[in-house]
Design a protein around this motif. Structure first.
Motif, PDB file in Angstrom:
ATOM      1  N   ILE A 134     -45.404 -40.179  31.710  1.00  0.00           N
ATOM      2  CA  ILE A 134     -44.119 -40.869  31.865  1.00  0.00           C
ATOM      3  C   ILE A 134     -42.973 -39.968  31.401  1.00  0.00           C
ATOM      4  CG2 ILE A 134     -42.748 -42.854  31.119  1.00  0.00           C
ATOM      5  CD1 ILE A 134     -45.335 -44.410  30.799  1.00  0.00           C
ATOM      6  N   PHE A 135     -43.150 -39.342  30.220  1.00  0.00           N
ATOM      7  CA  PHE A 135     -42.126 -38.432  29.719  1.00  0.00           C
ATOM      8  C   PHE A 135     -41.889 -37.280  30.700  1.00  0.00           C
ATOM      9  CE2 PHE A 135     -42.442 -39.274  24.830  1.00  0.00           C
ATOM     10  CZ  PHE A 135     -41.891 -40.526  25.048  1.00  0.00           C
ATOM     11  N   GLY A 136     -42.981 -36.704  31.193  1.00  0.00           N
ATOM     12  CA  GLY A 136     -42.871 -35.580  32.121  1.00  0.00           C
ATOM     13  C   GLY A 136     -42.167 -35.962  33.401  1.00  0.00           C
ATOM     14  N   ALA A 137     -42.560 -37.108  33.980  1.00  0.00           N
ATOM     15  CA  ALA A 137     -41.933 -37.570  35.217  1.00  0.00           C
ATOM     16  C   ALA A 137     -40.453 -37.878  34.998  1.00  0.00           C
ATOM     17  CB  ALA A 137     -42.662 -38.810  35.733  1.00  0.00           C
ATOM     18  N   PHE A 138     -40.137 -38.461  33.840  1.00  0.00           N
ATOM     19  CA  PHE A 138     -38.745 -38.797  33.540  1.00  0.00           C
ATOM     20  C   PHE A 138     -37.883 -37.546  33.421  1.00  0.00           C
ATOM     21  CE2 PHE A 138     -35.383 -39.593  30.373  1.00  0.00           C
ATOM     22  CZ  PHE A 138     -34.671 -40.573  31.053  1.00  0.00           C
ATOM     23  N   LEU A 139     -38.412 -36.507  32.768  1.00  0.00           N
ATOM     24  CA  LEU A 139     -37.651 -35.269  32.621  1.00  0.00           C
ATOM     25  C   LEU A 139     -37.454 -34.566  33.955  1.00  0.00           C
ATOM     26  CD1 LEU A 139     -39.103 -33.783  29.305  1.00  0.00           C
ATOM     27  CD2 LEU A 139     -36.918 -34.924  29.647  1.00  0.00           C
ATOM     28  N   ILE A 140     -38.474 -34.587  34.802  1.00  0.00           N
ATOM     29  CA  ILE A 140     -38.343 -33.981  36.129  1.00  0.00           C
ATOM     30  C   ILE A 140     -37.302 -34.730  36.952  1.00  0.00           C
ATOM     31  CG2 ILE A 140     -39.546 -33.535  38.303  1.00  0.00           C
ATOM     32  CD1 ILE A 140     -42.090 -33.058  36.621  1.00  0.00           C
ATOM     33  N   TYR A 141     -37.318 -36.062  36.850  1.00  0.00           N
ATOM     34  CA  TYR A 141     -36.321 -36.874  37.553  1.00  0.00           C
ATOM     35  C   TYR A 141     -34.918 -36.582  37.020  1.00  0.00           C
ATOM     36  CZ  TYR A 141     -33.380 -40.916  38.569  1.00  0.00           C
ATOM     37  OH  TYR A 141     -32.333 -41.710  38.933  1.00  0.00           O
ATOM     38  N   THR A 142     -34.794 -36.479  35.698  1.00  0.00           N
ATOM     39  CA  THR A 142     -33.494 -36.176  35.075  1.00  0.00           C
ATOM     40  C   THR A 142     -32.983 -34.814  35.522  1.00  0.00           C
ATOM     41  OG1 THR A 142     -34.108 -37.488  33.121  1.00  0.00           O
ATOM     42  CG2 THR A 142     -32.251 -35.970  32.896  1.00  0.00           C
ATOM     43  N   ALA A 143     -33.898 -33.846  35.621  1.00  0.00           N
ATOM     44  CA  ALA A 143     -33.520 -32.505  36.079  1.00  0.00           C
ATOM     45  C   ALA A 143     -32.978 -32.558  37.502  1.00  0.00           C
ATOM     46  CB  ALA A 143     -34.735 -31.577  36.013  1.00  0.00           C
ATOM     47  N   TRP A 144     -33.676 -33.295  38.360  1.00  0.00           N
ATOM     48  CA  TRP A 144     -33.224 -33.447  39.750  1.00  0.00           C
ATOM     49  C   TRP A 144     -31.863 -34.135  39.806  1.00  0.00           C
ATOM     50  CZ3 TRP A 144     -32.350 -37.985  42.582  1.00  0.00           C
ATOM     51  CH2 TRP A 144     -32.119 -37.802  43.945  1.00  0.00           C
ATOM     52  N   LYS A 145     -31.673 -35.159  38.968  1.00  0.00           N
ATOM     53  CA  LYS A 145     -30.412 -35.893  38.940  1.00  0.00           C
ATOM     54  C   LYS A 145     -29.272 -34.996  38.482  1.00  0.00           C
ATOM     55  CE  LYS A 145     -28.383 -40.144  37.095  1.00  0.00           C
ATOM     56  NZ  LYS A 145     -28.582 -41.298  36.185  1.00  0.00           N
ATOM     57  N   LEU A 146     -29.520 -34.134  37.485  1.00  0.00           N
ATOM     58  CA  LEU A 146     -28.494 -33.200  37.008  1.00  0.00           C
ATOM     59  C   LEU A 146     -28.058 -32.246  38.116  1.00  0.00           C
ATOM     60  CD1 LEU A 146     -29.552 -32.146  33.390  1.00  0.00           C
ATOM     61  CD2 LEU A 146     -27.424 -33.257  34.071  1.00  0.00           C
ATOM     62  N   ILE A 147     -29.034 -31.754  38.873  1.00  0.00           N
ATOM     63  CA  ILE A 147     -28.716 -30.842  39.982  1.00  0.00           C
ATOM     64  C   ILE A 147     -27.868 -31.548  41.030  1.00  0.00           C
ATOM     65  CG2 ILE A 147     -29.701 -29.538  41.905  1.00  0.00           C
ATOM     66  CD1 ILE A 147     -32.030 -28.814  40.125  1.00  0.00           C
ATOM     67  N   GLN A 148     -28.246 -32.800  41.363  1.00  0.00           N
ATOM     68  CA  GLN A 148     -27.482 -33.559  42.358  1.00  0.00           C
ATOM     69  C   GLN A 148     -26.052 -33.778  41.898  1.00  0.00           C
ATOM     70  OE1 GLN A 148     -29.910 -33.052  44.849  1.00  0.00           O
ATOM     71  NE2 GLN A 148     -28.879 -34.888  45.586  1.00  0.00           N
ATOM     72  N   GLU A 149     -25.871 -34.102  40.611  1.00  0.00           N
ATOM     73  CA  GLU A 149     -24.525 -34.322  40.077  1.00  0.00           C
ATOM     74  C   GLU A 149     -23.715 -33.031  40.075  1.00  0.00           C
ATOM     75  OE1 GLU A 149     -25.137 -36.000  36.256  1.00  0.00           O
ATOM     76  OE2 GLU A 149     -25.667 -38.001  37.024  1.00  0.00           O
ATOM     77  N   ALA A 150     -24.376 -31.916  39.738  1.00  0.00           N
ATOM     78  CA  ALA A 150     -23.686 -30.623  39.703  1.00  0.00           C
ATOM     79  C   ALA A 150     -23.256 -30.198  41.110  1.00  0.00           C
ATOM     80  CB  ALA A 150     -24.590 -29.572  39.083  1.00  0.00           C
ATOM     81  N   ARG A 151     -24.117 -30.451  42.094  1.00  0.00           N
ATOM     82  CA  ARG A 151     -23.800 -30.058  43.471  1.00  0.00           C
ATOM     83  C   ARG A 151     -22.713 -30.921  44.072  1.00  0.00           C
ATOM     84  NH1 ARG A 151     -29.097 -29.382  47.040  1.00  0.00           N
ATOM     85  NH2 ARG A 151     -27.477 -28.666  48.476  1.00  0.00           N
ATOM     86  N   SER A 152     -22.663 -32.198  43.655  1.00  0.00           N
ATOM     87  CA  SER A 152     -21.641 -33.092  44.202  1.00  0.00           C
ATOM     88  C   SER A 152     -20.260 -32.771  43.655  1.00  0.00           C
ATOM     89  CB  SER A 152     -21.996 -34.551  43.883  1.00  0.00           C
ATOM     90  OG  SER A 152     -21.913 -34.791  42.494  1.00  0.00           O
ATOM     91  N   GLY A 153     -20.264 -32.171  42.438  1.00  0.00           N
ATOM     92  CA  GLY A 153     -18.994 -31.799  41.816  1.00  0.00           C
ATOM     93  C   GLY A 153     -18.245 -32.968  41.223  1.00  0.00           C
TER      94      GLY A 153
END
Length: 325
Positions: A134-153
């Motif tokens: 659960i921790f691992g999946a959550f961190l991977i999801y958070t990483a993906w979310k950070l990238i999406q937010e960074a790309r959207s600006g």
């Protein structure tokens, strides 16, 4: 690492002594200079380094490596928190001379709340190894979310109060102005909170959201509650000075979200591999030296590319202005 109750007590007393010294040295409200912030930032980093080296000196090389990896990770994640702290200060129009007091008590609240999170996380991990998935999946999801937010600006422009903070304000009431360093004042025979108290609670409770990322991340590097707690403590206690030191530099760290996403994704994968290994699956595990190298490497690359991009953007702006003119 086998830590006795005596060691826990001594560690907590030592941290309390350091916090008390920090408080009494800067107890008088004042504008914090870059020099003062820089000195104290170095002091907290040196203290953290000495603590980590102390673990190594007493024969706990594994614990020392885990502490440094955890401290660097928590420190890098806490830098991202400073963006929100700036928004909170602006939202409540905190006078500059009171900002250091706000951050000190806000960080203390955050430290207590994180200690509760750490205790709960350690208890869950000790009894349910599947929580690593659960921790691992959550961190991977958070990483993906950070990238999406960074790309959207898209950037959050205003701080929104959470429900807990709103309910506390409704229950106690809030004064219409600051009253120096007072947290409560009397009004019509009733004690009400000052805006200073509200801001402290805002910073402390908002940090709970950041703990949702940072606590699983450090548990991905070590499952030792003592290391998890001390790494968090040293990372948080130096956050106040870091706020004044690099407040203006934060806008130049344009690639910070990408770097943090890589770190969180890496630790997420590490957690999943560890969980598979615990379940008897023959998979490689990522060692602490490798983790430390990856984390440091990502932060160095992220900082360099951010500063280069910021400098390039600054150089292009005068050209755009001249063309527009």
């Amino acid at each position: 690492m086998d830590v006795s109750m005596t060691m826990w007590v001594l560690t907590i007393l030592g941290l309390c002594a350091l916090i008390a010294a920090d408080f009494f040295i800067g107890r008088k409200p004042h504008d914090v200079s870059v020099k003062e912030a820089g000195v104290w930032t170095v002091v907290w980093i040196v203290l953290a380094a000495l603590f980590g080296l102390g673990l190594l000196f007493f024969g706990e090389s594994q614990a020392s490596g885990e502490f440094f990896a955890g401290f660097i990770t928590e420190k890098s994640l806490s830098v991202d928190n400073l963006f929100v702290f700036i928004l909170i200060m602006a939202k409540f129009s905190v006078p500059s001379q009171l900002q250091q007091r706000v951050l000190l008590f806000g960080v203390l609240i955050a430290l207590v709340l994180r200690a509760i999170f750490i205790a709960a996380g350690a208890a869950v991990i000790a009894n349910f190894s599947w929580v690593f998935y659960i921790f691992g999946a959550f961190l991977i999801y958070t990483a993906w979310k950070l990238i999406q937010e960074a790309r959207s600006g898209d950037e959050e422009e205003e701080f929104e109060e959470n429900r807990l903070l709103k309910s506390v304000e409704k229950k106690f009431g809030v004064a219409d102005r600051y009253h120096g360093t007072k947290l409560f004042v009397a009004k019509n025979g009733k004690k009400i909170m000052t805006p200073l108290m509200v801001v402290m609670l805002a910073i402390g409770t908002t940090d709970v959201l950041f703990a949702m990322d940072s606590i699983p991340a450090i548990f991905g590097l070590t499952q030792d509650p003592y290391i998890v707690f001390t790494a968090n403590a040293f990372a948080l206690m130096g956050l106040r000075q870091l706020y004044f030191l690099i407040g203006g530099l934060l806008k130049k760290l344009v690639h910070l979200s990408y770097g943090l996403s890589v770190i969180l994704g890496f630790i997420g994968v590490k957690l999943v591999l560890h969980a598979l290994h615990e379940n008897g699956v023959n998979v490689p595990e990522i060692s602490i030296p490798v983790s430390l190298g990856v984390i440091c490497g990502v932060l160095v690359i992220t900082t360099i590319t951010s500063l280069v991009a910021a400098r390039k953007q600054a150089a292009e702006e005068p050209q755009k202005d001249s063309v527009g003119a």
